[in-house]
Design an enzyme around this catalytic site. Sequence first.
Site, PDB file in Angstrom:
ATOM      1  N   ARG A  62       0.856  -1.192   0.000  1.00  0.00           N
ATOM      2  CA  ARG A  62       0.000   0.000   0.000  1.00  0.00           C
ATOM      3  C   ARG A  62       0.888   1.237   0.000  1.00  0.00           C
ATOM      4  O   ARG A  62       1.640   1.453   0.958  1.00  0.00           O
ATOM      5  CB  ARG A  62      -0.924  -0.005   1.226  1.00  0.00           C
ATOM      6  CG  ARG A  62      -1.918   1.132   1.281  1.00  0.00           C
ATOM      7  CD  ARG A  62      -2.941   0.902   2.390  1.00  0.00           C
ATOM      8  NE  ARG A  62      -3.856   2.007   2.523  1.00  0.00           N
ATOM      9  CZ  ARG A  62      -3.942   2.803   3.601  1.00  0.00           C
ATOM     10  NH1 ARG A  62      -3.143   2.579   4.641  1.00  0.00           N
ATOM     11  NH2 ARG A  62      -4.801   3.784   3.641  1.00  0.00           N
ATOM     12  N   PHE A  67       1.848  10.841   1.427  1.00  0.00           N
ATOM     13  CA  PHE A  67       1.303  10.285   2.664  1.00  0.00           C
ATOM     14  C   PHE A  67       2.271   9.252   3.257  1.00  0.00           C
ATOM     15  O   PHE A  67       3.025   9.554   4.179  1.00  0.00           O
ATOM     16  CB  PHE A  67      -0.072   9.678   2.424  1.00  0.00           C
ATOM     17  CG  PHE A  67      -0.743   9.125   3.654  1.00  0.00           C
ATOM     18  CD1 PHE A  67      -0.525   9.675   4.918  1.00  0.00           C
ATOM     19  CD2 PHE A  67      -1.620   8.048   3.552  1.00  0.00           C
ATOM     20  CE1 PHE A  67      -1.142   9.156   6.055  1.00  0.00           C
ATOM     21  CE2 PHE A  67      -2.245   7.527   4.676  1.00  0.00           C
ATOM     22  CZ  PHE A  67      -1.997   8.081   5.927  1.00  0.00           C
ATOM     23  N   GLN A  70       3.429   1.564   2.984  1.00  0.00           N
ATOM     24  CA  GLN A  70       3.201   0.527   3.995  1.00  0.00           C
ATOM     25  C   GLN A  70       3.793  -0.803   3.543  1.00  0.00           C
ATOM     26  O   GLN A  70       3.731  -1.164   2.368  1.00  0.00           O
ATOM     27  CB  GLN A  70       1.707   0.374   4.293  1.00  0.00           C
ATOM     28  CG  GLN A  70       1.432  -0.519   5.504  1.00  0.00           C
ATOM     29  CD  GLN A  70       0.007  -0.385   6.025  1.00  0.00           C
ATOM     30  OE1 GLN A  70      -0.702   0.549   5.693  1.00  0.00           O
ATOM     31  NE2 GLN A  70      -0.398  -1.337   6.845  1.00  0.00           N
ATOM     32  N   ASN A 131      -1.184  -0.663  12.952  1.00  0.00           N
ATOM     33  CA  ASN A 131      -2.024  -1.437  13.863  1.00  0.00           C
ATOM     34  C   ASN A 131      -3.473  -1.270  13.450  1.00  0.00           C
ATOM     35  O   ASN A 131      -3.801  -0.464  12.570  1.00  0.00           O
ATOM     36  CB  ASN A 131      -1.800  -1.022  15.330  1.00  0.00           C
ATOM     37  CG  ASN A 131      -2.036   0.461  15.570  1.00  0.00           C
ATOM     38  OD1 ASN A 131      -3.061   1.008  15.163  1.00  0.00           O
ATOM     39  ND2 ASN A 131      -1.087   1.123  16.222  1.00  0.00           N
ATOM     40  N   PHE A 143       4.822   1.554   8.399  1.00  0.00           N
ATOM     41  CA  PHE A 143       4.803   2.432   7.228  1.00  0.00           C
ATOM     42  C   PHE A 143       5.871   3.497   7.401  1.00  0.00           C
ATOM     43  O   PHE A 143       6.318   3.785   8.517  1.00  0.00           O
ATOM     44  CB  PHE A 143       3.416   3.061   7.011  1.00  0.00           C
ATOM     45  CG  PHE A 143       2.856   3.808   8.182  1.00  0.00           C
ATOM     46  CD1 PHE A 143       3.103   5.165   8.357  1.00  0.00           C
ATOM     47  CD2 PHE A 143       2.067   3.156   9.127  1.00  0.00           C
ATOM     48  CE1 PHE A 143       2.581   5.857   9.441  1.00  0.00           C
ATOM     49  CE2 PHE A 143       1.539   3.835  10.218  1.00  0.00           C
ATOM     50  CZ  PHE A 143       1.799   5.191  10.365  1.00  0.00           C
ATOM     51  N   LEU A 152      -1.584  11.116  12.989  1.00  0.00           N
ATOM     52  CA  LEU A 152      -1.309   9.720  13.316  1.00  0.00           C
ATOM     53  C   LEU A 152      -0.595   9.558  14.657  1.00  0.00           C
ATOM     54  O   LEU A 152      -0.423   8.430  15.129  1.00  0.00           O
ATOM     55  CB  LEU A 152      -0.463   9.076  12.214  1.00  0.00           C
ATOM     56  CG  LEU A 152      -1.085   9.034  10.819  1.00  0.00           C
ATOM     57  CD1 LEU A 152      -0.113   8.399   9.832  1.00  0.00           C
ATOM     58  CD2 LEU A 152      -2.406   8.276  10.824  1.00  0.00           C
ATOM     59  N   HIS A 163      -0.236   5.689  16.152  1.00  0.00           N
ATOM     60  CA  HIS A 163       0.855   4.976  15.493  1.00  0.00           C
ATOM     61  C   HIS A 163       2.198   5.469  16.018  1.00  0.00           C
ATOM     62  O   HIS A 163       2.642   6.562  15.673  1.00  0.00           O
ATOM     63  CB  HIS A 163       0.760   5.145  13.978  1.00  0.00           C
ATOM     64  CG  HIS A 163      -0.499   4.578  13.406  1.00  0.00           C
ATOM     65  ND1 HIS A 163      -0.664   3.224  13.185  1.00  0.00           N
ATOM     66  CD2 HIS A 163      -1.669   5.173  13.049  1.00  0.00           C
ATOM     67  CE1 HIS A 163      -1.881   3.015  12.694  1.00  0.00           C
ATOM     68  NE2 HIS A 163      -2.509   4.174  12.603  1.00  0.00           N
TER      69      HIS A 163
END
Length: 204
Positions: A62, A67, A70, A131, A143, A152, A163
Amino acid sequence: HPPPLPLPPDPEQATMPNPTAVCETSMGSFTVELYVDQMPITASNFVSLAREGFYDGLSFHRVIPNFMCQFGCPHSRDPSSSRAGTGKPDPNTTYESPNGTISRTSNGCIPDEFPDCPKIPNAPGTLSMANSGRPNSGGSQFFINVKQNDFLNFWDTSTPSQHPVFGRVVDGYDIVENISRVQTGQRDRPVEPVIMVRVTINDN
Protein backbone atom coordinates in the site's frame (compact mmCIF):
# COMPACT_ATOMS: atom_id res chain seq x y z
CA HIS A 1 32.97 32.20 36.69
CA PRO A 2 32.34 29.85 33.76
CA PRO A 3 30.16 26.84 34.54
CA PRO A 4 32.08 23.72 35.53
CA LEU A 5 32.83 21.32 32.72
CA PRO A 6 30.66 18.21 32.69
CA LEU A 7 32.20 14.99 33.86
CA PRO A 8 33.23 12.60 31.08
CA PRO A 9 30.66 9.90 30.43
CA ASP A 10 30.93 6.77 32.51
CA PRO A 11 31.81 3.98 30.07
CA GLU A 12 29.85 1.55 32.23
CA GLN A 13 26.71 3.61 31.63
CA ALA A 14 27.35 4.55 28.02
CA THR A 15 24.55 3.43 25.74
CA MET A 16 25.27 1.52 22.58
CA PRO A 17 24.46 3.28 19.31
CA ASN A 18 21.19 2.21 17.76
CA PRO A 19 21.27 -0.51 15.10
CA THR A 20 20.63 0.40 11.49
CA ALA A 21 19.04 -1.61 8.70
CA VAL A 22 19.92 -1.50 5.02
CA CYS A 23 16.71 -2.08 3.07
CA GLU A 24 17.44 -3.27 -0.46
CA THR A 25 14.39 -2.91 -2.71
CA SER A 26 13.71 -3.47 -6.39
CA MET A 27 13.85 0.35 -6.75
CA GLY A 28 17.07 0.93 -4.80
CA SER A 29 18.32 0.89 -1.22
CA PHE A 30 17.66 3.03 1.83
CA THR A 31 18.98 2.84 5.39
CA VAL A 32 17.02 3.27 8.60
CA GLU A 33 18.03 3.84 12.20
CA LEU A 34 15.99 1.81 14.67
CA TYR A 35 15.20 3.54 17.97
CA VAL A 36 16.03 0.63 20.26
CA ASP A 37 17.07 3.19 22.89
CA GLN A 38 13.66 4.93 22.97
CA MET A 39 11.29 2.23 21.66
CA PRO A 40 12.94 -1.01 22.77
CA ILE A 41 9.96 -3.35 22.37
CA THR A 42 8.82 -2.07 18.98
CA ALA A 43 12.25 -1.52 17.41
CA SER A 44 13.59 -4.85 18.67
CA ASN A 45 10.60 -6.58 17.09
CA PHE A 46 11.69 -5.19 13.71
CA VAL A 47 15.33 -6.15 14.33
CA SER A 48 14.37 -9.71 15.27
CA LEU A 49 12.10 -10.20 12.26
CA ALA A 50 14.70 -8.72 9.89
CA ARG A 51 17.43 -11.00 11.23
CA GLU A 52 15.17 -13.99 10.66
CA GLY A 53 14.69 -12.95 7.01
CA PHE A 54 10.97 -12.33 7.63
CA TYR A 55 10.89 -9.20 5.45
CA ASP A 56 13.00 -10.54 2.56
CA GLY A 57 10.92 -11.02 -0.57
CA LEU A 58 7.83 -9.17 0.64
CA SER A 59 6.31 -6.29 -1.33
CA PHE A 60 5.04 -2.82 -0.44
CA HIS A 61 1.31 -3.56 -0.45
CA ARG A 62 0.00 0.00 0.00
CA VAL A 63 1.59 3.26 -1.12
CA ILE A 64 0.00 6.71 -1.24
CA PRO A 65 1.90 9.74 -2.59
CA ASN A 66 2.32 12.62 -0.17
CA PHE A 67 1.30 10.28 2.66
CA MET A 68 3.15 6.99 3.30
CA CYS A 69 4.46 3.60 2.11
CA GLN A 70 3.20 0.53 4.00
CA PHE A 71 5.11 -2.74 4.22
CA GLY A 72 5.67 -5.89 6.27
CA CYS A 73 2.72 -8.20 5.65
CA PRO A 74 3.83 -11.81 5.07
CA HIS A 75 0.96 -12.33 2.61
CA SER A 76 2.50 -9.66 0.34
CA ARG A 77 5.07 -12.23 -0.77
CA ASP A 78 2.40 -12.74 -3.41
CA PRO A 79 1.87 -9.11 -4.49
CA SER A 80 -1.57 -9.96 -5.90
CA SER A 81 -2.83 -11.66 -2.74
CA SER A 82 -6.15 -10.34 -1.47
CA ARG A 83 -4.81 -11.02 2.05
CA ALA A 84 -1.91 -8.57 1.68
CA GLY A 85 -2.20 -6.12 4.55
CA THR A 86 -3.75 -8.58 7.00
CA GLY A 87 -0.77 -10.71 8.08
CA LYS A 88 1.41 -10.73 11.18
CA PRO A 89 4.37 -12.70 12.57
CA ASP A 90 3.95 -16.27 13.72
CA PRO A 91 1.84 -16.52 16.91
CA ASN A 92 3.30 -17.18 20.34
CA THR A 93 6.88 -16.43 19.23
CA THR A 94 9.42 -14.51 21.31
CA TYR A 95 12.28 -12.11 20.73
CA GLU A 96 14.88 -10.33 22.81
CA SER A 97 14.85 -6.62 23.67
CA PRO A 98 16.65 -4.41 26.20
CA ASN A 99 13.55 -4.99 28.35
CA GLY A 100 14.10 -8.75 28.29
CA THR A 101 12.28 -11.46 26.37
CA ILE A 102 9.08 -10.26 24.69
CA SER A 103 6.29 -12.68 23.81
CA ARG A 104 4.01 -12.19 20.84
CA THR A 105 0.34 -13.03 21.37
CA SER A 106 -1.65 -15.89 19.85
CA ASN A 107 -2.39 -13.44 17.03
CA GLY A 108 1.28 -12.58 16.49
CA CYS A 109 0.95 -9.13 18.05
CA ILE A 110 3.39 -7.24 20.29
CA PRO A 111 2.70 -5.08 23.37
CA ASP A 112 2.07 -1.37 22.85
CA GLU A 113 4.72 0.94 24.27
CA PHE A 114 2.58 4.08 24.08
CA PRO A 115 1.56 6.19 25.87
CA ASP A 116 4.50 5.66 28.24
CA CYS A 117 7.15 6.32 25.61
CA PRO A 118 8.75 9.36 23.96
CA LYS A 119 6.44 11.45 21.78
CA ILE A 120 8.24 11.10 18.44
CA PRO A 121 6.09 12.69 15.72
CA ASN A 122 5.09 11.02 12.45
CA ALA A 123 7.41 13.23 10.40
CA PRO A 124 8.71 12.61 6.86
CA GLY A 125 11.14 9.70 6.83
CA THR A 126 9.99 8.14 10.10
CA LEU A 127 9.01 4.49 10.50
CA SER A 128 5.75 4.04 12.33
CA MET A 129 3.96 0.93 13.57
CA ALA A 130 0.84 -0.13 11.74
CA ASN A 131 -2.02 -1.44 13.86
CA SER A 132 -5.76 -2.02 13.69
CA GLY A 133 -6.61 0.70 16.20
CA ARG A 134 -7.19 -1.83 18.95
CA PRO A 135 -4.72 -2.04 21.85
CA ASN A 136 -1.69 -4.30 21.34
CA SER A 137 -2.53 -4.98 17.67
CA GLY A 138 0.83 -4.22 16.04
CA GLY A 139 2.79 -7.09 14.52
CA SER A 140 5.20 -6.91 11.60
CA GLN A 141 3.66 -4.17 9.47
CA PHE A 142 4.87 -0.59 9.48
CA PHE A 143 4.80 2.43 7.23
CA ILE A 144 7.27 5.12 6.26
CA ASN A 145 5.86 8.63 6.36
CA VAL A 146 6.55 10.90 3.39
CA LYS A 147 4.64 13.83 4.90
CA GLN A 148 4.18 15.42 8.31
CA ASN A 149 1.31 13.21 9.51
CA ASP A 150 0.63 14.63 12.96
CA PHE A 151 -2.90 13.19 13.04
CA LEU A 152 -1.31 9.72 13.32
CA ASN A 153 0.56 10.59 16.54
CA PHE A 154 -0.70 8.55 19.48
CA TRP A 155 -1.14 11.71 21.57
CA ASP A 156 -3.16 13.52 18.87
CA THR A 157 -6.84 13.30 19.79
CA SER A 158 -8.21 14.63 16.48
CA THR A 159 -8.55 11.05 15.17
CA PRO A 160 -8.55 7.59 16.80
CA SER A 161 -5.30 6.68 14.98
CA GLN A 162 -2.38 5.86 17.28
CA HIS A 163 0.85 4.98 15.49
CA PRO A 164 4.13 5.08 17.45
CA VAL A 165 7.35 5.97 15.61
CA PHE A 166 10.27 3.56 16.13
CA GLY A 167 12.86 4.61 13.57
CA ARG A 168 13.80 6.94 10.73
CA VAL A 169 15.37 6.86 7.29
CA VAL A 170 18.95 8.14 7.53
CA ASP A 171 20.04 7.52 3.94
CA GLY A 172 18.24 7.03 0.64
CA TYR A 173 15.05 8.92 1.49
CA ASP A 174 14.69 9.76 -2.22
CA ILE A 175 14.14 6.04 -2.83
CA VAL A 176 11.26 6.03 -0.35
CA GLU A 177 9.73 9.09 -2.02
CA ASN A 178 10.01 7.37 -5.40
CA ILE A 179 8.27 4.28 -4.03
CA SER A 180 5.43 6.45 -2.73
CA ARG A 181 4.85 7.86 -6.23
CA VAL A 182 4.60 4.63 -8.24
CA GLN A 183 1.45 3.95 -10.20
CA THR A 184 -1.13 2.13 -8.09
CA GLY A 185 -4.34 0.22 -8.69
CA GLN A 186 -7.05 -0.95 -6.34
CA ARG A 187 -6.43 -0.55 -2.60
CA ASP A 188 -3.39 1.68 -3.33
CA ARG A 189 -1.38 -1.36 -4.41
CA PRO A 190 1.54 -0.75 -6.80
CA VAL A 191 0.78 -1.91 -10.35
CA GLU A 192 4.42 -2.96 -10.72
CA PRO A 193 5.31 -4.69 -7.43
CA VAL A 194 7.99 -3.02 -5.32
CA ILE A 195 9.90 -5.87 -3.68
CA MET A 196 12.06 -5.81 -0.55
CA VAL A 197 14.98 -7.95 -1.70
CA ARG A 198 16.54 -8.13 1.76
CA VAL A 199 16.89 -6.24 5.04
CA THR A 200 20.32 -6.36 6.67
CA ILE A 201 20.73 -5.32 10.32
CA ASN A 202 23.99 -3.63 11.34
CA ASP A 203 24.91 -3.22 15.00
CA ASN A 204 26.82 0.04 15.19
